[in-house]
Design an enzyme around this catalytic site. Sequence first.
Site, PDB file in Angstrom:
ATOM      1  N   ARG A   1      33.087  40.881  44.966  1.00  0.00           N
ATOM      2  CA  ARG A   1      34.210  41.646  44.419  1.00  0.00           C
ATOM      3  C   ARG A   1      33.813  42.304  43.103  1.00  0.00           C
ATOM      4  O   ARG A   1      32.817  41.902  42.491  1.00  0.00           O
ATOM      5  CB  ARG A   1      35.383  40.686  44.137  1.00  0.00           C
ATOM      6  CG  ARG A   1      35.749  39.824  45.319  1.00  0.00           C
ATOM      7  CD  ARG A   1      36.018  38.367  44.940  1.00  0.00           C
ATOM      8  NE  ARG A   1      36.053  37.524  46.152  1.00  0.00           N
ATOM      9  CZ  ARG A   1      37.142  37.299  46.877  1.00  0.00           C
ATOM     10  NH1 ARG A   1      38.298  37.765  46.483  1.00  0.00           N
ATOM     11  NH2 ARG A   1      37.076  36.575  47.974  1.00  0.00           N
TER      12      ARG A   1
ATOM     13  N   GLY B   1      37.296  32.473  41.202  1.00  0.00           N
ATOM     14  CA  GLY B   1      36.416  31.866  42.213  1.00  0.00           C
ATOM     15  C   GLY B   1      37.200  31.421  43.422  1.00  0.00           C
ATOM     16  O   GLY B   1      38.435  31.450  43.437  1.00  0.00           O
TER      17      GLY B   1
ATOM     18  N   GLY C   1      44.352  24.289  47.265  1.00  0.00           N
ATOM     19  CA  GLY C   1      43.226  24.685  48.108  1.00  0.00           C
ATOM     20  C   GLY C   1      43.605  24.992  49.544  1.00  0.00           C
ATOM     21  O   GLY C   1      42.732  25.236  50.377  1.00  0.00           O
TER      22      GLY C   1
ATOM     23  N   GLY D   1      39.112  29.336  45.253  1.00  0.00           N
ATOM     24  CA  GLY D   1      39.887  28.137  44.971  1.00  0.00           C
ATOM     25  C   GLY D   1      40.437  27.492  46.235  1.00  0.00           C
ATOM     26  O   GLY D   1      40.936  26.371  46.205  1.00  0.00           O
ATOM     27  N   ARG D   2      40.354  28.234  47.328  1.00  0.00           N
ATOM     28  CA  ARG D   2      40.825  27.656  48.603  1.00  0.00           C
ATOM     29  C   ARG D   2      40.065  28.267  49.755  1.00  0.00           C
ATOM     30  O   ARG D   2      40.611  28.500  50.832  1.00  0.00           O
ATOM     31  CB  ARG D   2      42.311  27.901  48.771  1.00  0.00           C
ATOM     32  CG  ARG D   2      42.652  29.362  48.611  1.00  0.00           C
ATOM     33  CD  ARG D   2      43.994  29.638  49.149  1.00  0.00           C
ATOM     34  NE  ARG D   2      44.393  30.965  48.741  1.00  0.00           N
ATOM     35  CZ  ARG D   2      45.329  31.646  49.317  1.00  0.00           C
ATOM     36  NH1 ARG D   2      45.962  31.117  50.340  1.00  0.00           N
ATOM     37  NH2 ARG D   2      45.653  32.838  48.909  1.00  0.00           N
TER      38      ARG D   2
ATOM     39  N   ASP E   1      39.705  41.031  41.385  1.00  0.00           N
ATOM     40  CA  ASP E   1      39.096  39.996  42.227  1.00  0.00           C
ATOM     41  C   ASP E   1      39.450  40.209  43.697  1.00  0.00           C
ATOM     42  O   ASP E   1      38.898  39.533  44.564  1.00  0.00           O
ATOM     43  CB  ASP E   1      39.525  38.594  41.786  1.00  0.00           C
ATOM     44  CG  ASP E   1      41.033  38.431  41.703  1.00  0.00           C
ATOM     45  OD1 ASP E   1      41.672  39.222  40.981  1.00  0.00           O
ATOM     46  OD2 ASP E   1      41.573  37.544  42.375  1.00  0.00           O
ATOM     47  N   ASN E   2      40.350  41.124  43.984  1.00  0.00           N
ATOM     48  CA  ASN E   2      40.682  41.433  45.378  1.00  0.00           C
ATOM     49  C   ASN E   2      40.170  42.815  45.772  1.00  0.00           C
ATOM     50  O   ASN E   2      40.601  43.376  46.780  1.00  0.00           O
ATOM     51  CB  ASN E   2      42.195  41.351  45.596  1.00  0.00           C
ATOM     52  CG  ASN E   2      42.711  39.930  45.433  1.00  0.00           C
ATOM     53  OD1 ASN E   2      41.971  38.969  45.599  1.00  0.00           O
ATOM     54  ND2 ASN E   2      43.982  39.794  45.085  1.00  0.00           N
TER      55      ASN E   2
ATOM     56  N   ASP F   1      41.766  40.264  51.246  1.00  0.00           N
ATOM     57  CA  ASP F   1      42.801  39.434  50.636  1.00  0.00           C
ATOM     58  C   ASP F   1      44.203  39.980  50.891  1.00  0.00           C
ATOM     59  O   ASP F   1      44.891  40.475  49.994  1.00  0.00           O
ATOM     60  CB  ASP F   1      42.538  39.221  49.141  1.00  0.00           C
ATOM     61  CG  ASP F   1      41.520  38.105  48.925  1.00  0.00           C
ATOM     62  OD1 ASP F   1      40.994  37.592  49.936  1.00  0.00           O
ATOM     63  OD2 ASP F   1      41.256  37.734  47.780  1.00  0.00           O
TER      64      ASP F   1
HETATM   65  P1  AMP Z   1      44.636  35.794  45.277  1.00  0.00           P
HETATM   66  O1  AMP Z   1      45.203  36.764  44.266  1.00  0.00           O
HETATM   67  O2  AMP Z   1      45.609  35.200  46.230  1.00  0.00           O
HETATM   68  O3  AMP Z   1      43.483  36.404  46.015  1.00  0.00           O
HETATM   69  O4  AMP Z   1      44.061  34.522  44.475  1.00  0.00           O
HETATM   70  C1  AMP Z   1      43.718  34.509  43.114  1.00  0.00           C
HETATM   71  C2  AMP Z   1      42.960  33.241  42.767  1.00  0.00           C
HETATM   72  O5  AMP Z   1      43.769  32.076  42.965  1.00  0.00           O
HETATM   73  C3  AMP Z   1      41.699  33.009  43.561  1.00  0.00           C
HETATM   74  O6  AMP Z   1      40.747  32.423  42.716  1.00  0.00           O
HETATM   75  C4  AMP Z   1      42.144  32.034  44.624  1.00  0.00           C
HETATM   76  O7  AMP Z   1      41.077  31.280  45.143  1.00  0.00           O
HETATM   77  C5  AMP Z   1      43.129  31.171  43.857  1.00  0.00           C
HETATM   78  N1  AMP Z   1      44.112  30.542  44.732  1.00  0.00           N
HETATM   79  C6  AMP Z   1      45.112  31.150  45.406  1.00  0.00           C
HETATM   80  N2  AMP Z   1      45.832  30.253  46.105  1.00  0.00           N
HETATM   81  C7  AMP Z   1      45.288  29.032  45.879  1.00  0.00           C
HETATM   82  C8  AMP Z   1      45.594  27.697  46.313  1.00  0.00           C
HETATM   83  N3  AMP Z   1      46.601  27.439  47.136  1.00  0.00           N
HETATM   84  N4  AMP Z   1      44.779  26.704  45.857  1.00  0.00           N
HETATM   85  C9  AMP Z   1      43.777  26.942  45.026  1.00  0.00           C
HETATM   86  N5  AMP Z   1      43.455  28.166  44.569  1.00  0.00           N
HETATM   87  C10 AMP Z   1      44.189  29.206  44.992  1.00  0.00           C
HETATM   88 MG    MG Z   2      41.907  36.926  46.149  1.00  0.00          MG
END
Ligand code: AMP
Ligand code: MG
Length: 473
Positions: A180, A86, A122, A88-89, A245-246, A255
């Site tokens: 996604r 989900g 976040g 997360g940021r 998820d990307n 992403d």
């Molecule tokens: P990503 O592979 O970077 O697209 O992220 C994978 C997951 O980690 C997703 O659910 C993002 O929202 C979460 N995420 C990545 N970086 C952060 C962060 N700094 N704080 C909170 N959630 C994060």
């Molecule tokens: Mg992502």
Amino acid sequence: MSLHIPFNNSYVHLPDRFFTRLAPVPVKEPRLIAFNAGLAADMGITPGMPEDMAQAFSGNRPPEGAAPLAQAYAGHQFGGFSPQLGDGRATLLGEVVTSSGQRLDIQLKGSGPTPYSRMGDGRAWLGPVLREYVLSEAMHALGIPTSRALAAVTTGERVYRETGALPGAILARVAQSHIRVGTFQYFAARRDVPGLQALFEHVIARHYPQADTPADLLAAVIEAQAQLVAHWMSVGFIHGVMNTDNTTISGETIDYGPCAFMDMFHPDTVYSSIDARGRYAFSNQPNVIVWNMAQLATALVALMSDQDAAVDAFTQAVHAMPDRIHAHWLKAYGRKIGLSDATAEDEPLITGLLQAMAENRADFTNTFRALSDGGARDQFLDPGAFDAWEAGWQKRIETEDDPARVMRQANPVYIPRNHRVEQMIAAAVAGDFAPFKRLLTVLSDPFTPQDGASDLTRPPEPAEVVSQTFCGT
Ligand code: AMP
Ligand code: MG
């Protein structure tokens, strides 16, 4: 005049369990560092004063009509399944519909913790925000489907990462949607068939109105992703984190993390520091996207009344994907060597050049461009390797109408070279945004040589080589 965004939101009307409604977490001292006026105009957005836009795009004061929410999704990360990821940021501010009828999401990335943040803060720091800004806009200018950058702000707050305290930033990005493969997996993992059905109906209405059934949707996404990945391959792009998820349902690049465009060509190139085993290496991307589509197919099976028959049909669709990717790859690489409509017979010519390039440490972008503009043999450690290939090539392009024109439209002069991106980030952290603006300007017209920009075509000197990129989350 004050900022006005003509919101027209749809995701927020899906069932509550699709997302969590919440406002972005305010930041201390937002400052607008970039605003994409052209994109904003296409979206019917009226810009405001910089201060006004800093408040809006930091999330401190969401614009009127926004319905901020964090989307729920799941995903396979490096092959392992996480049922709960989900935003997360990130927060989805809402959607607009352009004058041509295109629905677009506006999302703030780096907007503070959400219920999906797990251990994360976040937030985002300036480096990845500017990297995504430049790379996504460059990708768009290259004609490749992608999320785009609408605005960027610094937050006046520090973000703490392995390398220490860094300036915080937020990116306002735009995409046809942020749905996604992992969004489908989220409901499938919960055996939530009504949720899956509601998502399916939302997605076909939004992205694939010609599709009626889950099989149609699967076929449409497979085709969109086959084109996308073939397109990436044709410009030397390495996404770096092709987790499910990307991987979008719309077929857009999304992403931008530890991604990069290759300088010197080698099929095994990997940049991401977290991809030690090369799962997402350049030449493995076509395999990975097929695997990701198999995960989408698996999620969609739950929607089918005859699931055994669906498994057979969906398996066939996924197994047919490599040929689709290859067909797009062949056409794209054909154009790169001046062939307006390459056929299977031309493939040895293409692979012969790529092999010679890999063996001779040739620069990917400059070698292809030099085929039309001159000097290609100088790109090879052993120029004789090019000469040997060139004889056969010259003979083949004799029958083409205007191979130089075909090549100039297929082979960019400028790509966002990694060392330039890193230099741009270092300058911005020190308060100088001129290299960022310059990269954006030059990369907005990548197929046209521009005065005073030849330094941006140069591969890195040994001391400038960036061999690893970081998620930088
Ligand atoms: P990503 O592979 O970077 O697209 O992220 C994978 C997951 O980690 C997703 O659910 C993002 O929202 C979460 N995420 C990545 N970086 C952060 C962060 N700094 N704080 C909170 N959630 C994060
Ligand atoms: Mg992502």
